[in-house]
Scaffold this motif. Sequence first.
Motif, mmCIF file in Angstrom:
data_model
loop_
_atom_site.group_PDB
_atom_site.id
_atom_site.type_symbol
_atom_site.label_atom_id
_atom_site.label_comp_id
_atom_site.label_asym_id
_atom_site.label_seq_id
_atom_site.Cartn_x
_atom_site.Cartn_y
_atom_site.Cartn_z
ATOM 1 N N ALA A 49 -31.505 -7.556 -10.195
ATOM 2 C CA ALA A 49 -31.853 -7.609 -8.776
ATOM 3 C C ALA A 49 -31.552 -9.014 -8.281
ATOM 4 O O ALA A 49 -31.846 -9.999 -8.970
ATOM 5 C CB ALA A 49 -33.321 -7.280 -8.557
ATOM 6 N N VAL A 50 -30.966 -9.116 -7.094
ATOM 7 C CA VAL A 50 -30.627 -10.413 -6.500
ATOM 8 C C VAL A 50 -31.495 -10.618 -5.264
ATOM 9 O O VAL A 50 -31.395 -9.861 -4.296
ATOM 10 C CB VAL A 50 -29.136 -10.495 -6.111
ATOM 11 C CG1 VAL A 50 -28.804 -11.877 -5.552
ATOM 12 C CG2 VAL A 50 -28.248 -10.172 -7.309
ATOM 13 N N LEU A 51 -32.350 -11.633 -5.301
ATOM 14 C CA LEU A 51 -33.229 -11.918 -4.177
ATOM 15 C C LEU A 51 -32.529 -12.855 -3.186
ATOM 16 O O LEU A 51 -31.641 -13.624 -3.576
ATOM 17 C CB LEU A 51 -34.516 -12.584 -4.673
ATOM 18 C CG LEU A 51 -35.313 -11.841 -5.747
ATOM 19 C CD1 LEU A 51 -36.594 -12.602 -6.065
ATOM 20 C CD2 LEU A 51 -35.621 -10.413 -5.327
ATOM 21 N N PRO A 52 -32.900 -12.799 -1.904
ATOM 22 C CA PRO A 52 -32.306 -13.733 -0.936
ATOM 23 C C PRO A 52 -32.578 -15.176 -1.367
ATOM 24 O O PRO A 52 -33.688 -15.501 -1.792
ATOM 25 C CB PRO A 52 -33.033 -13.398 0.366
ATOM 26 C CG PRO A 52 -33.588 -12.033 0.171
ATOM 27 C CD PRO A 52 -33.889 -11.898 -1.284
ATOM 28 N N GLU A 84 -41.540 -3.889 -10.490
ATOM 29 C CA GLU A 84 -41.493 -3.038 -9.309
ATOM 30 C C GLU A 84 -40.082 -2.523 -9.024
ATOM 31 O O GLU A 84 -39.906 -1.380 -8.590
ATOM 32 C CB GLU A 84 -42.022 -3.811 -8.102
ATOM 33 C CG GLU A 84 -43.516 -4.105 -8.189
ATOM 34 C CD GLU A 84 -43.984 -5.069 -7.117
ATOM 35 O OE1 GLU A 84 -43.146 -5.470 -6.286
ATOM 36 O OE2 GLU A 84 -45.180 -5.432 -7.110
ATOM 37 N N LEU A 85 -39.078 -3.371 -9.269
ATOM 38 C CA LEU A 85 -37.692 -2.959 -9.020
ATOM 39 C C LEU A 85 -37.075 -2.276 -10.232
ATOM 40 O O LEU A 85 -35.998 -1.690 -10.117
ATOM 41 C CB LEU A 85 -36.851 -4.171 -8.627
ATOM 42 C CG LEU A 85 -37.167 -4.792 -7.261
ATOM 43 C CD1 LEU A 85 -36.332 -6.039 -7.042
ATOM 44 C CD2 LEU A 85 -36.925 -3.788 -6.145
ATOM 45 N N GLY A 86 -37.748 -2.361 -11.380
ATOM 46 C CA GLY A 86 -37.236 -1.707 -12.576
ATOM 47 C C GLY A 86 -35.987 -2.358 -13.125
ATOM 48 O O GLY A 86 -35.026 -1.676 -13.470
ATOM 49 N N VAL A 87 -35.951 -3.695 -13.197
ATOM 50 C CA VAL A 87 -34.763 -4.390 -13.675
ATOM 51 C C VAL A 87 -35.096 -5.300 -14.839
ATOM 52 O O VAL A 87 -36.252 -5.687 -15.044
ATOM 53 C CB VAL A 87 -34.111 -5.238 -12.552
ATOM 54 C CG1 VAL A 87 -33.598 -4.335 -11.440
ATOM 55 C CG2 VAL A 87 -35.081 -6.275 -12.011
ATOM 56 N N GLY A 88 -34.078 -5.642 -15.605
ATOM 57 C CA GLY A 88 -34.254 -6.551 -16.728
ATOM 58 C C GLY A 88 -34.054 -7.999 -16.344
ATOM 59 O O GLY A 88 -34.548 -8.905 -17.020
ATOM 60 N N TYR A 89 -33.299 -8.247 -15.247
ATOM 61 C CA TYR A 89 -33.013 -9.621 -14.822
ATOM 62 C C TYR A 89 -33.179 -9.748 -13.315
ATOM 63 O O TYR A 89 -32.943 -8.793 -12.569
ATOM 64 C CB TYR A 89 -31.587 -10.020 -15.190
ATOM 65 C CG TYR A 89 -31.293 -9.989 -16.676
ATOM 66 C CD1 TYR A 89 -31.622 -11.062 -17.492
ATOM 67 C CD2 TYR A 89 -30.674 -8.879 -17.247
ATOM 68 C CE1 TYR A 89 -31.346 -11.034 -18.853
ATOM 69 C CE2 TYR A 89 -30.401 -8.834 -18.602
ATOM 70 C CZ TYR A 89 -30.732 -9.919 -19.403
ATOM 71 O OH TYR A 89 -30.456 -9.890 -20.741
#
Length: 614
Positions: A223-226, A281-286
């Motif tokens: 997931a890439v956050l702003p 919450e986003l279900g990601v590993g990174y």
Amino acid sequence: MERRLSAIVAADVVGYSALMEKDEAATFERLRTRRTELFEPEIARHHGRVFKLMGDGLLAEFGSVIDAVECAVSLQRGMTERNAAVPEEERFDVRIGINTGEVIVDGEDRYGEGVNVAARLEQLALPAGICVSGKVAKEVEKKLAFGFDFAGRQKVKNIEEPIDVYHVRIDAQPRRRFLRRRLWRPLGVAATIMAALAAVWMALYGPLTTSSPGVSSTIPSVAVLPFKDLSADKSLGYLGEGVANDVIAILSRFSDIAVVSRTSSFAYQGKEGDIREIGEELGVGYVVEGSVRKEGDRVRIVAQLVNANTGDHVWADRFDKAGTDPWALQDELTGKIVGAMTGEFGAIRKADYSQAWGKDSTNLAEYDYYLRAESQLNLYTKEGLERSGEISRQGLKVFPGSSLLTVELGWSHWLKVGLLYSSDPQKDLQEAERLVNQVLADKNLSPQVTRLANWLNAWLLTLKRDHDGAIAAMNKAIAAAPYNAFTLTDAGSIFLQAGQPEKALELTDTAAARDPGLSWFFNYVRGFIYIVLGKNEEAVEVLKTTEFADAPLQLAIAYMRLGRDAEAQAAVAKMLKSAPAATIQSWRQAWNFRDNAILDQASADLARAGLPSQ
């Protein structure tokens, strides 16, 4: 609290952020037109109702599974027809996921596992494709003429049982196998979608291979956050969002990484929180996060990659750039960030290598075997290649028929020849060809396997003097992962041997801009390109920076052509120290130019520099 059984459709536009970046107003207008002219009429025609509309996507509910599937197929066909009349760079491709299950009714909104699974299935769908759960496929397979291709059982986070995943074949016309009466229920119907999927996509891992139904495989998810605006006047918010948008768009083109949509990750904009909780919450590993700051005319971007399970930093770096063009700055810095994270030598893959080696060997999944084999392959030593082959063979005993492990084994055989380690080059080449043909016989490969298989096939076809076939195969590999700098660089060697040195140089330049950390590799490829172009001084300069593969031999060729015989002989001696079995004959088995004179002249140079003939 009201609950009911519904068919849920989820979808989103592939690459929407990149399209918005190019022309926000025009892209939004085209999306609105598609909704009003195609989606809304089709949804109404199939008795559906949209219950959530966000940005580039929507979620919809149907009272009938058959209606949901027929509507999704009609939408994809409608999109195909409209795309045919639109320039390629302006086209919309939509991914659709469909599930049937119990949902919670909350006013106009819907929640629950039925919605969550549909959202995950949308992420597993191919562009312009439809992905459905096993429950959906079983419900409609005898009632509609559409075919379904089984893509394996996928284990996703927070869902106890693995999900049976199917891709819909939409080439056949729908045909009702029986007549039924449709009952209109005002509250029980809804439409198709282009999903923002928001935080409903909780699949920790996406699929890797769709060719082995009995095999479960995983790929890293991100997931890439702003990026936060840390400038004093808070004037760089647009740049922070732009960089994150670009990173998402580019990462989504990597076949071995699953990326959460912009809508989901941007929901955390301006919020502080534990990365582990966000990852959960986003279900990601990174998770990728960072900041932007301006000091004078210099923009500074700090980016970091965090392990969402542990909260540990996997990688971090600072990027500085002076200039007044924000878009040029954004493009360059984004390329560097993505290059540092991705590919065979990026931070994500290195972290995955470590995790795979940290697992008990009795509990390895298919992808773990691949990661272990790949980590040894990328040592490019004789021992590493032998070990890589052993690991792939071990994995194939546990996961027989795995296309991923089969093509990885093929690579170990080819690299023994290409790196001059093979004691029997013809035998290794024949085995590599057998393995890659076995993989390519499957027409339902994942993008990751498609890239690896066609890439390997390009080399094997080159050695058989089928240069046109090699270019076609290499183009397929690039299409499967167009932003993979390592693949682009090696494509330069394929195009060079096919007689296109200018195109080869263009590819290495593109790779260099995207991943400066690969200088040891693209300088190696550039070296032979410069030799072929007669630029021997330039060849020496780049080849002195790398010792990869036969770089010392190429350096010897350039030295000989510059009249620097002693340095050429020293370079050959260095090659023989690392690969004692290297000969002109074995070296020629790793290269095959359309123009025979290129290899003949190079062989003569190497003979004069002291490389044994055989």
